[in-house]
Design a protein around this motif. Structure first.
Motif, PDB file in Angstrom:
ATOM      1  N   ASN A  10     -22.544  22.220 -58.104  1.00 60.91           N
ATOM      2  CA  ASN A  10     -23.581  21.374 -58.674  1.00 60.91           C
ATOM      3  C   ASN A  10     -24.606  22.165 -59.467  1.00 60.91           C
ATOM      4  O   ASN A  10     -25.531  21.598 -60.010  1.00 60.91           O
ATOM      5  CB  ASN A  10     -24.295  20.603 -57.553  1.00 60.91           C
ATOM      6  CG  ASN A  10     -23.386  19.620 -56.889  1.00 60.91           C
ATOM      7  OD1 ASN A  10     -22.529  19.026 -57.542  1.00 60.91           O
ATOM      8  ND2 ASN A  10     -23.545  19.453 -55.593  1.00 60.91           N
ATOM      9  N   HIS A  12     -26.118  23.686 -62.493  1.00 54.52           N
ATOM     10  CA  HIS A  12     -25.928  23.401 -63.912  1.00 54.52           C
ATOM     11  C   HIS A  12     -26.454  24.543 -64.762  1.00 54.52           C
ATOM     12  O   HIS A  12     -27.575  24.990 -64.581  1.00 54.52           O
ATOM     13  CB  HIS A  12     -26.677  22.123 -64.306  1.00 54.52           C
ATOM     14  CG  HIS A  12     -26.209  20.928 -63.568  1.00 54.52           C
ATOM     15  ND1 HIS A  12     -24.999  20.345 -63.822  1.00 54.52           N
ATOM     16  CD2 HIS A  12     -26.768  20.217 -62.554  1.00 54.52           C
ATOM     17  CE1 HIS A  12     -24.839  19.309 -63.011  1.00 54.52           C
ATOM     18  NE2 HIS A  12     -25.894  19.225 -62.223  1.00 54.52           N
ATOM     19  N   HIS A  14     -27.698  25.399 -68.321  1.00 55.49           N
ATOM     20  CA  HIS A  14     -28.163  24.840 -69.582  1.00 55.49           C
ATOM     21  C   HIS A  14     -28.283  25.998 -70.549  1.00 55.49           C
ATOM     22  O   HIS A  14     -29.275  26.712 -70.559  1.00 55.49           O
ATOM     23  CB  HIS A  14     -29.506  24.132 -69.412  1.00 55.49           C
ATOM     24  CG  HIS A  14     -29.419  22.924 -68.560  1.00 55.49           C
ATOM     25  ND1 HIS A  14     -28.950  21.723 -69.034  1.00 55.49           N
ATOM     26  CD2 HIS A  14     -29.691  22.723 -67.250  1.00 55.49           C
ATOM     27  CE1 HIS A  14     -28.968  20.833 -68.066  1.00 55.49           C
ATOM     28  NE2 HIS A  14     -29.413  21.422 -66.976  1.00 55.49           N
ATOM     29  N   GLU A  72     -31.028  28.346 -56.596  1.00 55.53           N
ATOM     30  CA  GLU A  72     -30.981  26.896 -56.399  1.00 55.53           C
ATOM     31  C   GLU A  72     -31.990  26.454 -55.350  1.00 55.53           C
ATOM     32  O   GLU A  72     -32.685  25.456 -55.527  1.00 55.53           O
ATOM     33  CB  GLU A  72     -29.557  26.483 -56.003  1.00 55.53           C
ATOM     34  CG  GLU A  72     -29.373  25.003 -55.795  1.00 55.53           C
ATOM     35  CD  GLU A  72     -29.543  24.584 -54.354  1.00 55.53           C
ATOM     36  OE1 GLU A  72     -30.164  23.535 -54.116  1.00 55.53           O
ATOM     37  OE2 GLU A  72     -29.067  25.301 -53.460  1.00 55.53           O
ATOM     38  N   ASP A  78     -31.362  22.153 -61.520  1.00 53.71           N
ATOM     39  CA  ASP A  78     -31.499  21.820 -62.930  1.00 53.71           C
ATOM     40  C   ASP A  78     -32.442  22.764 -63.666  1.00 53.71           C
ATOM     41  O   ASP A  78     -33.436  22.337 -64.252  1.00 53.71           O
ATOM     42  CB  ASP A  78     -31.983  20.370 -63.051  1.00 53.71           C
ATOM     43  CG  ASP A  78     -31.714  19.792 -64.424  1.00 53.71           C
ATOM     44  OD1 ASP A  78     -30.748  20.232 -65.069  1.00 53.71           O
ATOM     45  OD2 ASP A  78     -32.474  18.912 -64.845  1.00 53.71           O
ATOM     46  N   LYS A  80     -33.705  24.885 -66.687  1.00 55.08           N
ATOM     47  CA  LYS A  80     -33.572  24.809 -68.141  1.00 55.08           C
ATOM     48  C   LYS A  80     -33.631  26.225 -68.707  1.00 55.08           C
ATOM     49  O   LYS A  80     -34.387  27.053 -68.245  1.00 55.08           O
ATOM     50  CB  LYS A  80     -34.705  23.980 -68.740  1.00 55.08           C
ATOM     51  CG  LYS A  80     -34.791  22.565 -68.200  1.00 55.08           C
ATOM     52  CD  LYS A  80     -33.892  21.638 -68.964  1.00 55.08           C
ATOM     53  CE  LYS A  80     -34.142  20.201 -68.583  1.00 55.08           C
ATOM     54  NZ  LYS A  80     -33.187  19.671 -67.639  1.00 55.08           N
TER      55      LYS A  80
END
Length: 117
Positions: A10, A12, A14, A72, A78, A80
């Motif tokens: 999970n 991510h 970016h 995490e 998430d 950025k």
């Protein structure tokens, strides 16, 4: 896969769009100095934070996965932009050295086996 590995799916990434041209000269330089097959990460917090360029192969190594898990836990899934790893720079350098030594030993053994055939 262990239970911790499931959570890493999970995570991510970016990544900046590499073909996007901005007026920020330093950002262009940073994108250009990351060789193919590598990613830049930030390590540390505050004044100690440093930028490292690491092979993407690191991301599959259990030691590096643990660092990603810590990221995490600290920042969430998430992030950025550049991934930030919250450990001390010296700890990261030790992990980096262990992974590099392991890869070097594996590569050496692989080459020896190839020459024996």
């Amino acid at each position: 896969m262990g239970s911790g590995d499931k959570n890493l799916r999970n995570f991510h990434l970016h990544l900046p769009h590499l073909h996007h041209h901005t007026s920020h000269g330093s950002n262009k330089k940073q994108v250009r100095d990351v060789p193919k097959g590598c990613l830049a990460v930030k390590v540390g917090q505050g004044e100690e934070q440093q930028r490292f360029v690491v092979p993407v192969l690191y991301f599959n190594h259990p030691l590096f996965m643990q660092l990603l898990k810590e990221a995490e836990e600290e920042y969430g899934f998430d992030q950025k932009g550049t991934i930030t790893i919250p450990c001390h720079v010296e700890v990261f350098r030790n992990v980096q050295g262990m992974i590099d030594r392991e890869r070097s030993i594996h590569q050496h053994h692989h080459n020896v086996l190839c020459f024996r055939v």
